[in-house]
Design a protein around this motif. Structure first.
Motif, PDB file in Angstrom:
ATOM      1  N   ALA A  45     -18.462  -4.645  11.917  1.00  0.00           N
ATOM      2  CA  ALA A  45     -18.221  -4.779  10.479  1.00  0.00           C
ATOM      3  C   ALA A  45     -18.477  -3.467   9.752  1.00  0.00           C
ATOM      4  N   GLU A  46     -19.538  -2.769  10.119  1.00  0.00           N
ATOM      5  CA  GLU A  46     -19.862  -1.494   9.477  1.00  0.00           C
ATOM      6  C   GLU A  46     -18.792  -0.450   9.760  1.00  0.00           C
ATOM      7  N   ASN A  47     -18.249  -0.474  10.976  1.00  0.00           N
ATOM      8  CA  ASN A  47     -17.185   0.477  11.324  1.00  0.00           C
ATOM      9  C   ASN A  47     -15.937   0.234  10.479  1.00  0.00           C
ATOM     10  N   VAL A  48     -15.594  -1.033  10.294  1.00  0.00           N
ATOM     11  CA  VAL A  48     -14.418  -1.365   9.491  1.00  0.00           C
ATOM     12  C   VAL A  48     -14.628  -0.952   8.041  1.00  0.00           C
ATOM     13  N   ILE A  49     -15.792  -1.283   7.503  1.00  0.00           N
ATOM     14  CA  ILE A  49     -16.098  -0.938   6.111  1.00  0.00           C
ATOM     15  C   ILE A  49     -16.025   0.567   5.898  1.00  0.00           C
ATOM     16  N   ALA A  50     -16.531   1.327   6.873  1.00  0.00           N
ATOM     17  CA  ALA A  50     -16.528   2.781   6.758  1.00  0.00           C
ATOM     18  C   ALA A  50     -15.112   3.346   6.729  1.00  0.00           C
ATOM     19  N   MET A  51     -14.171   2.634   7.343  1.00  0.00           N
ATOM     20  CA  MET A  51     -12.785   3.103   7.406  1.00  0.00           C
ATOM     21  C   MET A  51     -11.973   2.705   6.183  1.00  0.00           C
ATOM     22  N   ILE A  52     -12.484   1.770   5.411  1.00  0.00           N
ATOM     23  CA  ILE A  52     -11.706   1.217   4.299  1.00  0.00           C
ATOM     24  C   ILE A  52     -12.036   1.918   2.987  1.00  0.00           C
ATOM     25  N   ASP A  53     -10.991   2.314   2.311  1.00  0.00           N
ATOM     26  CA  ASP A  53     -11.103   2.877   0.966  1.00  0.00           C
ATOM     27  C   ASP A  53     -10.362   1.920   0.039  1.00  0.00           C
ATOM     28  N   ASP A  54     -11.115   1.101  -0.710  1.00  0.00           N
ATOM     29  CA  ASP A  54     -10.445   0.070  -1.497  1.00  0.00           C
ATOM     30  C   ASP A  54      -9.725   0.613  -2.726  1.00  0.00           C
ATOM     31  N   SER A  55      -9.720   1.945  -2.870  1.00  0.00           N
ATOM     32  CA  SER A  55      -8.879   2.533  -3.912  1.00  0.00           C
ATOM     33  C   SER A  55      -7.442   2.707  -3.409  1.00  0.00           C
ATOM     34  N   LYS A  56      -7.253   2.553  -2.107  1.00  0.00           N
ATOM     35  CA  LYS A  56      -5.926   2.658  -1.507  1.00  0.00           C
ATOM     36  C   LYS A  56      -5.139   1.375  -1.746  1.00  0.00           C
ATOM     37  N   PRO A  57      -3.811   1.406  -1.559  1.00  0.00           N
ATOM     38  CA  PRO A  57      -3.005   0.197  -1.734  1.00  0.00           C
ATOM     39  C   PRO A  57      -3.455  -0.917  -0.792  1.00  0.00           C
ATOM     40  N   ALA A  58      -3.279  -2.155  -1.250  1.00  0.00           N
ATOM     41  CA  ALA A  58      -3.750  -3.310  -0.490  1.00  0.00           C
ATOM     42  C   ALA A  58      -3.154  -3.353   0.914  1.00  0.00           C
ATOM     43  N   ARG A  59      -1.877  -3.058   1.053  1.00  0.00           N
ATOM     44  CA  ARG A  59      -1.254  -3.108   2.378  1.00  0.00           C
ATOM     45  C   ARG A  59      -1.931  -2.137   3.342  1.00  0.00           C
ATOM     46  N   GLU A  60      -2.269  -0.965   2.864  1.00  0.00           N
ATOM     47  CA  GLU A  60      -2.925   0.029   3.716  1.00  0.00           C
ATOM     48  C   GLU A  60      -4.324  -0.443   4.128  1.00  0.00           C
ATOM     49  N   VAL A  61      -5.061  -0.981   3.181  1.00  0.00           N
ATOM     50  CA  VAL A  61      -6.411  -1.482   3.479  1.00  0.00           C
ATOM     51  C   VAL A  61      -6.341  -2.642   4.472  1.00  0.00           C
ATOM     52  N   LEU A  62      -5.434  -3.573   4.236  1.00  0.00           N
ATOM     53  CA  LEU A  62      -5.317  -4.745   5.103  1.00  0.00           C
ATOM     54  C   LEU A  62      -4.855  -4.369   6.501  1.00  0.00           C
ATOM     55  N   THR A  63      -4.021  -3.352   6.610  1.00  0.00           N
ATOM     56  CA  THR A  63      -3.550  -2.911   7.929  1.00  0.00           C
ATOM     57  C   THR A  63      -4.702  -2.348   8.758  1.00  0.00           C
ATOM     58  N   ILE A  64      -5.553  -1.580   8.132  1.00  0.00           N
ATOM     59  CA  ILE A  64      -6.738  -1.052   8.836  1.00  0.00           C
ATOM     60  C   ILE A  64      -7.624  -2.203   9.289  1.00  0.00           C
ATOM     61  N   ALA A  65      -7.890  -3.136   8.382  1.00  0.00           N
ATOM     62  CA  ALA A  65      -8.751  -4.272   8.706  1.00  0.00           C
ATOM     63  C   ALA A  65      -8.151  -5.126   9.817  1.00  0.00           C
ATOM     64  N   ALA A  66      -6.854  -5.385   9.734  1.00  0.00           N
ATOM     65  CA  ALA A  66      -6.187  -6.226  10.732  1.00  0.00           C
ATOM     66  C   ALA A  66      -6.203  -5.569  12.106  1.00  0.00           C
ATOM     67  N   THR A  67      -5.960  -4.276  12.149  1.00  0.00           N
ATOM     68  CA  THR A  67      -5.943  -3.569  13.429  1.00  0.00           C
ATOM     69  C   THR A  67      -7.312  -3.608  14.094  1.00  0.00           C
ATOM     70  N   GLN A  68      -8.361  -3.369  13.318  1.00  0.00           N
ATOM     71  CA  GLN A  68      -9.715  -3.389  13.857  1.00  0.00           C
ATOM     72  C   GLN A  68     -10.117  -4.801  14.280  1.00  0.00           C
ATOM     73  N   LEU A  69      -9.796  -5.786  13.467  1.00  0.00           N
ATOM     74  CA  LEU A  69     -10.167  -7.169  13.769  1.00  0.00           C
ATOM     75  C   LEU A  69      -9.438  -7.665  15.012  1.00  0.00           C
ATOM     76  N   THR A  70      -8.149  -7.405  15.098  1.00  0.00           N
ATOM     77  CA  THR A  70      -7.371  -7.857  16.250  1.00  0.00           C
ATOM     78  C   THR A  70      -7.901  -7.246  17.540  1.00  0.00           C
ATOM     79  N   ALA A  71      -8.215  -5.958  17.502  1.00  0.00           N
ATOM     80  CA  ALA A  71      -8.757  -5.285  18.690  1.00  0.00           C
ATOM     81  C   ALA A  71     -10.098  -5.894  19.088  1.00  0.00           C
ATOM     82  N   PHE A  72     -10.933  -6.199  18.102  1.00  0.00           N
ATOM     83  CA  PHE A  72     -12.246  -6.771  18.401  1.00  0.00           C
ATOM     84  C   PHE A  72     -12.111  -8.169  18.990  1.00  0.00           C
ATOM     85  N   LEU A  73     -11.222  -8.977  18.451  1.00  0.00           N
ATOM     86  CA  LEU A  73     -11.075 -10.358  18.900  1.00  0.00           C
ATOM     87  C   LEU A  73     -10.725 -10.467  20.376  1.00  0.00           C
ATOM     88  N   VAL A  74      -9.952  -9.510  20.890  1.00  0.00           N
ATOM     89  CA  VAL A  74      -9.553  -9.560  22.300  1.00  0.00           C
ATOM     90  C   VAL A  74     -10.375  -8.610  23.164  1.00  0.00           C
TER      91      VAL A  74
END
Length: 205
Positions: A72-101
């Motif tokens: 969770a800390e790694n994902v938060i560190a990568m996210i800049d919520d001043s960026k567009p939502a699609r960009e933020v969500l793509t980072i989160a989705a990529t990290q989450l998907t990799a972690f899940l498997v």
């Protein structure tokens, strides 16, 4: 937790215990993991191990919670919520998907299911540190995106759960049932991008 206990649960030897336990749990599962093996892998005495964790269940829960917190800390560190939502969500989705498997997430999931009836607190601890914590943080971000006018969501908590489920499509069941044990980055990226596309199609402004 008392101050003395808090001090006890830090430092080089404590970290060694967690690393050793992680290694043994991943290799042998919960039932197969012996205290002797964990102490040997950690490079500490059994007395030292017991001074931190008098119960193997507590040690497993600490390993799971520590790993989930780190993710969770790694994902938060990568996210800049001043960026567009699609960009933020793509980072989160990529990290989450990799972690899940990942090997860790899959092994912990198997352990929690196998021990569900005897030790339900194992699954509860992993759920709270992993899925529940991740969804809470996602809901907090979604709330900000709604206020900025980037997303239109009535229930950010449901939306956060939907987002995590979209990140499981196809590859998580294949991992959970042992059909596929490793995934290329391209597979993970494709699922993450499709998850974001679906989510934005529903909630994007």
């Amino acid at each position: 937790m008392t101050q003395a206990a808090a001090i006890l649960r830090t430092g080089r030897k404590f970290d060694q215990v967690l690393r050793g336990a992680r290694e043994v749990f991943m290799a042998d599962g919960f039932e197969g993991a012996s205290v002797d093996d964990i102490a040997r892998a950690a490079g500490v005495s059994k007395a030292t191990l017991y001074s931190y964790f008098p119960d193997k269940r507590l040690l497993f829960m600490e390993v799971a919670q520590t790993e989930c917190k780190r993710m969770a800390e790694n994902v938060i560190a990568m996210i800049d919520d001043s960026k567009p939502a699609r960009e933020v969500l793509t980072i989160a989705a990529t990290q989450l998907t990799a972690f899940l498997v990942s090997e860790f997430a899959q092994q912990v999931f198997r352990i929690c299911v196998a021990e569900r009836d005897r030790f339900p607190e194992l699954g509860k601890a992993f759920y709270e540190a992993g899925p529940q914590n991740g969804q809470r943080q996602m809901a907090e971000y979604l709330e900000k995106a709604v206020k900025k006018g980037e997303l239109a969501i009535e229930d950010v908590h449901i939306a956060a759960e939907q987002f995590s489920e979209l990140c499981k499509v196809r590859i998580w069941p294949r991992a959970a049932f042992g059909i596929q044990t490793s995934f290329e980055k391209s597979e993970i990226d494709a699922i993450a991008l499709q998850a974001v596309d679906m989510f934005m199609a529903r909630y994007g402004v």
